[in-house]
Scaffold this motif. Structure first.
Motif, PDB file in Angstrom:
ATOM      1  N   ASP A  83       0.715  -1.203   0.076  1.00  0.00           N
ATOM      2  CA  ASP A  83      -0.051   0.088   0.069  1.00  0.00           C
ATOM      3  C   ASP A  83       0.790   1.352   0.067  1.00  0.00           C
ATOM      4  OD1 ASP A  83       1.005  -0.696   2.555  1.00  0.00           O
ATOM      5  OD2 ASP A  83      -1.056  -0.375   3.684  1.00  0.00           O
ATOM      6  N   ASN A  84       2.265   1.221  -0.216  1.00  0.00           N
ATOM      7  CA  ASN A  84       3.110   2.246  -0.334  1.00  0.00           C
ATOM      8  C   ASN A  84       2.974   3.188   0.798  1.00  0.00           C
ATOM      9  OD1 ASN A  84       4.351   1.321  -2.629  1.00  0.00           O
ATOM     10  ND2 ASN A  84       2.891   2.448  -4.010  1.00  0.00           N
ATOM     11  N   ASP A  85       2.883   2.937   2.093  1.00  0.00           N
ATOM     12  CA  ASP A  85       2.644   3.655   3.184  1.00  0.00           C
ATOM     13  C   ASP A  85       3.843   3.608   4.035  1.00  0.00           C
ATOM     14  OD1 ASP A  85       2.285   1.227   4.186  1.00  0.00           O
ATOM     15  OD2 ASP A  85       0.502   1.487   5.529  1.00  0.00           O
ATOM     16  N   GLY A  86       4.956   2.988   3.510  1.00  0.00           N
ATOM     17  CA  GLY A  86       6.308   3.181   4.492  1.00  0.00           C
ATOM     18  C   GLY A  86       6.553   2.083   5.314  1.00  0.00           C
ATOM     19  N   ASP A  87       5.723   1.246   5.239  1.00  0.00           N
ATOM     20  CA  ASP A  87       6.201  -0.106   6.004  1.00  0.00           C
ATOM     21  C   ASP A  87       6.014  -1.382   5.121  1.00  0.00           C
ATOM     22  OD1 ASP A  87       3.483  -0.654   6.377  1.00  0.00           O
ATOM     23  OD2 ASP A  87       3.248   0.537   7.836  1.00  0.00           O
ATOM     24  N   VAL A  88       6.608  -2.685   5.983  1.00  0.00           N
ATOM     25  CA  VAL A  88       6.521  -3.969   5.159  1.00  0.00           C
ATOM     26  C   VAL A  88       5.469  -4.623   5.646  1.00  0.00           C
ATOM     27  CG1 VAL A  88       7.965  -5.919   4.750  1.00  0.00           C
ATOM     28  CG2 VAL A  88       9.199  -3.646   5.079  1.00  0.00           C
ATOM     29  N   ASP A  89       4.510  -5.137   4.450  1.00  0.00           N
ATOM     30  CA  ASP A  89       3.656  -5.858   4.627  1.00  0.00           C
ATOM     31  C   ASP A  89       3.821  -7.396   4.297  1.00  0.00           C
ATOM     32  OD1 ASP A  89       1.758  -3.555   5.111  1.00  0.00           O
ATOM     33  OD2 ASP A  89       2.288  -3.094   3.198  1.00  0.00           O
ATOM     34  N   ALA A  90       3.078  -8.343   4.446  1.00  0.00           N
ATOM     35  CA  ALA A  90       3.094  -9.657   3.737  1.00  0.00           C
ATOM     36  C   ALA A  90       1.982 -10.460   3.210  1.00  0.00           C
ATOM     37  CB  ALA A  90       3.743 -10.478   5.117  1.00  0.00           C
ATOM     38  N   VAL A  91       2.335 -11.094   2.318  1.00  0.00           N
ATOM     39  CA  VAL A  91       1.276 -11.949   1.646  1.00  0.00           C
ATOM     40  C   VAL A  91       1.527 -13.272   1.945  1.00  0.00           C
ATOM     41  CG1 VAL A  91       2.051 -11.973  -0.580  1.00  0.00           C
ATOM     42  CG2 VAL A  91      -0.229 -12.307  -0.178  1.00  0.00           C
ATOM     43  N   VAL A  92       0.564 -14.158   2.441  1.00  0.00           N
ATOM     44  CA  VAL A  92       0.907 -15.731   2.559  1.00  0.00           C
ATOM     45  C   VAL A  92      -0.012 -16.783   2.014  1.00  0.00           C
ATOM     46  CG1 VAL A  92       1.195 -17.254   4.783  1.00  0.00           C
ATOM     47  CG2 VAL A  92       1.468 -14.704   4.987  1.00  0.00           C
ATOM     48  N   TRP A  93       0.788 -17.723   1.591  1.00  0.00           N
ATOM     49  CA  TRP A  93      -0.085 -18.855   0.782  1.00  0.00           C
ATOM     50  C   TRP A  93      -0.552 -19.673   1.614  1.00  0.00           C
ATOM     51  CZ3 TRP A  93      -0.377 -24.034   0.054  1.00  0.00           C
ATOM     52  CH2 TRP A  93      -0.482 -24.111  -1.106  1.00  0.00           C
ATOM     53  N   ASN A  94      -1.819 -20.121   1.548  1.00  0.00           N
ATOM     54  CA  ASN A  94      -2.503 -21.053   2.517  1.00  0.00           C
ATOM     55  C   ASN A  94      -3.093 -22.084   1.728  1.00  0.00           C
ATOM     56  OD1 ASN A  94      -2.046 -19.446   4.913  1.00  0.00           O
ATOM     57  ND2 ASN A  94      -3.852 -18.165   4.364  1.00  0.00           N
ATOM     58  N   ARG A  95      -2.782 -23.318   2.157  1.00  0.00           N
ATOM     59  CA  ARG A  95      -3.256 -24.684   1.377  1.00  0.00           C
ATOM     60  C   ARG A  95      -4.691 -24.810   1.490  1.00  0.00           C
ATOM     61  NH1 ARG A  95      -3.838 -30.279   2.587  1.00  0.00           N
ATOM     62  NH2 ARG A  95      -3.510 -31.550   0.836  1.00  0.00           N
ATOM     63  N   ASN A  96      -5.296 -24.661   0.344  1.00  0.00           N
ATOM     64  CA  ASN A  96      -6.934 -25.107   0.288  1.00  0.00           C
ATOM     65  C   ASN A  96      -7.660 -23.991   1.024  1.00  0.00           C
ATOM     66  OD1 ASN A  96      -6.740 -27.181  -1.478  1.00  0.00           O
ATOM     67  ND2 ASN A  96      -6.255 -28.746   0.113  1.00  0.00           N
ATOM     68  N   GLN A  97      -6.919 -22.808   1.181  1.00  0.00           N
ATOM     69  CA  GLN A  97      -7.938 -21.459   1.668  1.00  0.00           C
ATOM     70  C   GLN A  97      -7.331 -20.295   1.048  1.00  0.00           C
ATOM     71  OE1 GLN A  97      -6.412 -21.520   5.814  1.00  0.00           O
ATOM     72  NE2 GLN A  97      -8.184 -22.397   6.506  1.00  0.00           N
ATOM     73  N   PRO A  98      -8.071 -19.146   0.947  1.00  0.00           N
ATOM     74  CA  PRO A  98      -7.459 -17.888   0.369  1.00  0.00           C
ATOM     75  C   PRO A  98      -6.265 -17.577   1.085  1.00  0.00           C
ATOM     76  CG  PRO A  98     -10.022 -17.899   1.091  1.00  0.00           C
ATOM     77  CD  PRO A  98      -9.482 -19.019   1.579  1.00  0.00           C
ATOM     78  N   PRO A  99      -5.358 -16.696   0.242  1.00  0.00           N
ATOM     79  CA  PRO A  99      -4.137 -16.131   0.851  1.00  0.00           C
ATOM     80  C   PRO A  99      -4.566 -15.135   2.117  1.00  0.00           C
ATOM     81  CG  PRO A  99      -4.787 -15.259  -1.038  1.00  0.00           C
ATOM     82  CD  PRO A  99      -5.611 -16.007  -1.102  1.00  0.00           C
ATOM     83  N   SER A 100      -3.513 -15.160   3.033  1.00  0.00           N
ATOM     84  CA  SER A 100      -3.485 -13.842   3.785  1.00  0.00           C
ATOM     85  C   SER A 100      -2.820 -12.753   3.435  1.00  0.00           C
ATOM     86  CB  SER A 100      -2.922 -14.424   5.372  1.00  0.00           C
ATOM     87  OG  SER A 100      -3.658 -15.681   5.887  1.00  0.00           O
ATOM     88  N   LEU A 101      -3.410 -11.848   3.832  1.00  0.00           N
ATOM     89  CA  LEU A 101      -2.552 -10.350   3.398  1.00  0.00           C
ATOM     90  C   LEU A 101      -2.539  -9.506   4.577  1.00  0.00           C
ATOM     91  CD1 LEU A 101      -1.439  -8.307   1.082  1.00  0.00           C
ATOM     92  CD2 LEU A 101      -3.889  -7.534   0.980  1.00  0.00           C
ATOM     93  N   LEU A 102      -1.265  -9.416   5.187  1.00  0.00           N
ATOM     94  CA  LEU A 102      -0.908  -9.016   6.538  1.00  0.00           C
ATOM     95  C   LEU A 102      -0.439  -7.384   6.292  1.00  0.00           C
ATOM     96  CD1 LEU A 102       0.902 -11.884   8.029  1.00  0.00           C
ATOM     97  CD2 LEU A 102      -1.925 -11.452   7.863  1.00  0.00           C
ATOM     98  N   ARG A 103      -1.414  -6.544   6.240  1.00  0.00           N
ATOM     99  CA  ARG A 103      -1.273  -5.290   6.237  1.00  0.00           C
ATOM    100  C   ARG A 103      -0.732  -4.848   7.713  1.00  0.00           C
ATOM    101  NH1 ARG A 103      -6.299  -1.827   6.245  1.00  0.00           N
ATOM    102  NH2 ARG A 103      -6.118  -2.017   8.365  1.00  0.00           N
ATOM    103  N   ASN A 104       0.490  -4.183   7.479  1.00  0.00           N
ATOM    104  CA  ASN A 104       1.253  -3.671   8.705  1.00  0.00           C
ATOM    105  C   ASN A 104       0.725  -2.331   9.131  1.00  0.00           C
ATOM    106  OD1 ASN A 104       3.112  -2.985  10.689  1.00  0.00           O
ATOM    107  ND2 ASN A 104       5.036  -3.258   9.149  1.00  0.00           N
ATOM    108  N   ASP A 105       0.091  -2.069  10.353  1.00  0.00           N
ATOM    109  CA  ASP A 105      -0.443  -0.836  10.565  1.00  0.00           C
ATOM    110  C   ASP A 105       0.799  -0.469  11.643  1.00  0.00           C
ATOM    111  OD1 ASP A 105      -2.594  -1.151   8.980  1.00  0.00           O
ATOM    112  OD2 ASP A 105      -3.946  -1.896  10.674  1.00  0.00           O
ATOM    113  N   LEU A 106       1.525   0.647  11.588  1.00  0.00           N
ATOM    114  CA  LEU A 106       2.593   0.942  12.010  1.00  0.00           C
ATOM    115  C   LEU A 106       2.523   2.457  12.546  1.00  0.00           C
ATOM    116  CD1 LEU A 106       5.514   0.603  13.105  1.00  0.00           C
ATOM    117  CD2 LEU A 106       6.328   1.113  11.050  1.00  0.00           C
TER     118      LEU A 106
END
Length: 580
Positions: free
Chosen positions: A457-480
């Motif tokens: 989201d270009n807000d100046g902190d590092v986020d993560a996206v995670v692959w989950n088996r047989n589930q939707p991915p997780s998008l971990l937004r870093n609220d810093l």
């Protein structure tokens, strides 16, 4: 040729009585909490962002084969050059047939916190047993290309620069001239410019030579159980295969040089994630492969087109007890801010995850216990990132976890199938595990594999996206909310490959030094944002040294921070390094 020490290790694998390496290690004692405030909180915003489709991979019941369980990677990349990170997800299928939704997926960043599925429009629909993703600009046209590994035939996608990709595998030279007797299960892959000619070459790791007609059923032998419960067999007891190196000849064509380069002569291992960068500071890229239940491999670049495998001599093949571990994922960073690149490697449950400190001249020391990583051994760990999540100038650690054996928790409730991510904050060269402080996403449980890191989201902190088996991915937004400064460094090669894959950047700010590398693959068979994110703490300016893949070393000054800084090769103050 296999060295005697390695031969002894490989020949002894059958004595452990299980398919994957684990030492039955209990967690180390925890130090008292530091009490320091933690300003980074992760929230899973995947649903709001439009990432709602599950990733198909293997049966949802009890798996029969290991190929259904190991699963795949994920990538953050800016495929359309609009300055916003998009997401690519490697997909799988099922042994009883391809479900309609079984495919890779590309999600375009809408720049408002949401993503649009553009897989079909981009020409990236493909069904099969995908595993890894590696990114680079293979033709130096300014557009990022994709290489995907499979149990079966790999695929190379050239980015056309108009939002679409072309499958150029058939004409690329990356398919074997004669197919192996049994299908190889390719795993990790990484681009690198091993000969420093300005073109991105390709290394491909192999997990096993895998044929379901030859693989025993769960429980058939000691390599097909975990704590007495029948499980899919392997990797121990299955045949390993050699690894591959391809030289980029230009024009989208590659030449296999595995034998000529010495790569094919390395000892057999169950290879997973592969990374490539200069780990011994001689100006030439090396290759490191996390190997499952066999000694991991370090290929040293001899600067003449050949490599030697000397992982044991470098201190990167085994743990501090001299034992192989179930190497899954890799995170490369500088955890102690000495300017050298260190290595973190994830492993199986009831074992420590390994932190290898770079002590100079290509030598590494196991620092796992000293750095406080050994306090968590409960979960099987996969993707990982050494990233500065709170922008204080010290790289923290986030790890994706998940069991490989569905249904196991019915008989072994202490080994759950869905498990939470792990977060370690860096206190200044040693780590402290955080749970509730990390935010609500740290309480979610999934069967995760790959993870990618970047500022979506270009807000100046590092986020993560995670692959989950047989589930939707997780998008971990870093609220810093820390007030700390930051700088993102985007590199543009001229003599080097355009995406600067393999480059190393050292940054000095506020009396502190830290180092990162531009990696084509890392985490677990995944790909991070090629922009390097540095937390600066209170510092408001920085000095930057770039070690370009061409061998040039240049210095740049950043007098303004809290921004993305693009550095072009040849525009700074520099001199050759590691001459050719």
């Amino acid at each position: 040729m296999i060295r005697p020490a390695t031969a002894i290790l490989i020949s002894s694998l059958s004595i452990f009585g299980q398919g994957m390496a684990s030492r039955g290690v209990k967690p180390a004692a925890r130090s008292a909490p530091s009490g320091r405030p933690w300003h980074s909180h992760f929230v899973d915003v995947a649903k709001q962002a439009g990432l709602t489709r599950p990733t198909v991979y293997g049966t949802e019941a009890v798996a029969q084969y290991i190929t259904e369980t190991t699963a795949a990677g994920i990538a953050f990349l800016d495929y359309d050059n609009d300055g916003w990170l998009d997401i690519f997800i490697v997909g799988g299928t099922r042994l009883d047939g391809d479900p309609p939704d079984a495919t890779n997926r590309l999600y375009r960043n809408n720049r408002d916190g949401t993503f649009s599925n553009v897989t079909s429009k981009a020409g990236l629909r493909r069904t099969g047993w995908g595993n890894g993703v590696a990114i680079a600009d293979i033709d130096n046209d300014g557009n990022l290309d994709l290489f995907l590994t499979y149990w079966g035939e790999n695929v190379l996608y050239r980015n056309n620069g108009d939002g679409t990709f072309a499958d150029i595998t058939a004409q690329s030279g990356l398919l074997p001239g004669q197919k192996p007797r049994y299908p190889l299960w390719f795993s990790g892959a990484t681009f690198l410019d091993y000969d420093r000619d300005g073109l991105a070459d390709l290394f491909v790791a192999t997990y096993v030579d895998f044929d379901t007609s030859r693989v025993p059923k769960p429980g058939a032998n000691p390599n097909c159980n975990w704590k007495g419960v029948p499980t899919p067999c392997g990797p121990r007891g299955l045949p390993p295969a050699r690894h591959f190196l391809y030289r980029n000849r230009g024009g989208g064509r590659f030449e296999e040089v595995s034998v000529k380069s010495g790569i094919a002569a390395a000892p057999g291992c169950f290879g997973l994630t592969a990374i490539a960068t200069d780990l011994d500071d001689d100006g030439w890229p090396d290759i490191y492969v996390a190997c499952d239940s066999t000694p991991s491999l370090f290929f040293h670049n001899r600067q003449n087109g050949t490599f030697t495998e000397d992982g044991i001599e470098r201190g990167l093949a085994l743990n501090d007890d001299g034992m192989e571990q179930a190497g899954m994922g890799l995170a490369i960073g500088d955890f102690n801010n000495d300017g050298r690149l260190d290595v973190f490697k994830t492993h199986f449950a009831e074992d420590t995850h390994g932190l290898y400190q770079n002590v100079g001249k290509g030598q590494f020391r196991d620092a796992t216990l000293k750095a406080g990583i050994g306090v968590e051994t409960r979960y099987i760990a996969w993707g990982a990132g050494l990233q500065d999540f709170d922008n204080d100038g010290w790289q923290d650690l986030l790890i994706a976890t998940g069991n490989v054996f569905s249904g196991l928790d019915r008989e072994l409730p202490m080994n759950p199938y869905h498990t939470p991510p792990l977060l370690f904050r860096n206190l200044g060269g040693a780590f402290e595990q955080l749970t509730e402080e990390g935010g609500p996403a740290m309480r979610q449980r999934h069967c995760s594999r790959g993870a990618a890191f970047g500022d979506f989201d270009n807000d100046g902190d590092v986020d993560a996206v995670v692959w989950n088996r047989n589930q939707p991915p997780s998008l971990l937004r870093n609220d810093l909310n820390s007030g700390n400064h930051w700088l993102q460094v985007k590199l543009k090669g001229t003599k080097s490959n355009r995406a600067a894959v393999g480059a190393r950047v050292t940054l000095s700010a506020g009396g502190r030094m830290q180092s990162q590398a531009v990696l084509s693959q890392s985490s677990f068979t995944s790909a991070n944002d090629l922009r390097l994110h540095f937390g600066l703490g209170p510092a408001a300016e920085a000095e930057i040294t770039v070690h370009w893949p061409s061998g040039l070393r240049e210095r740049f000054s950043a007098r303004q921070v809290d921004r993305i800084l693009t550095l072009t090769e040849g525009t700074g103050a520099g001199a050759p390094h590691g001459g050719k």
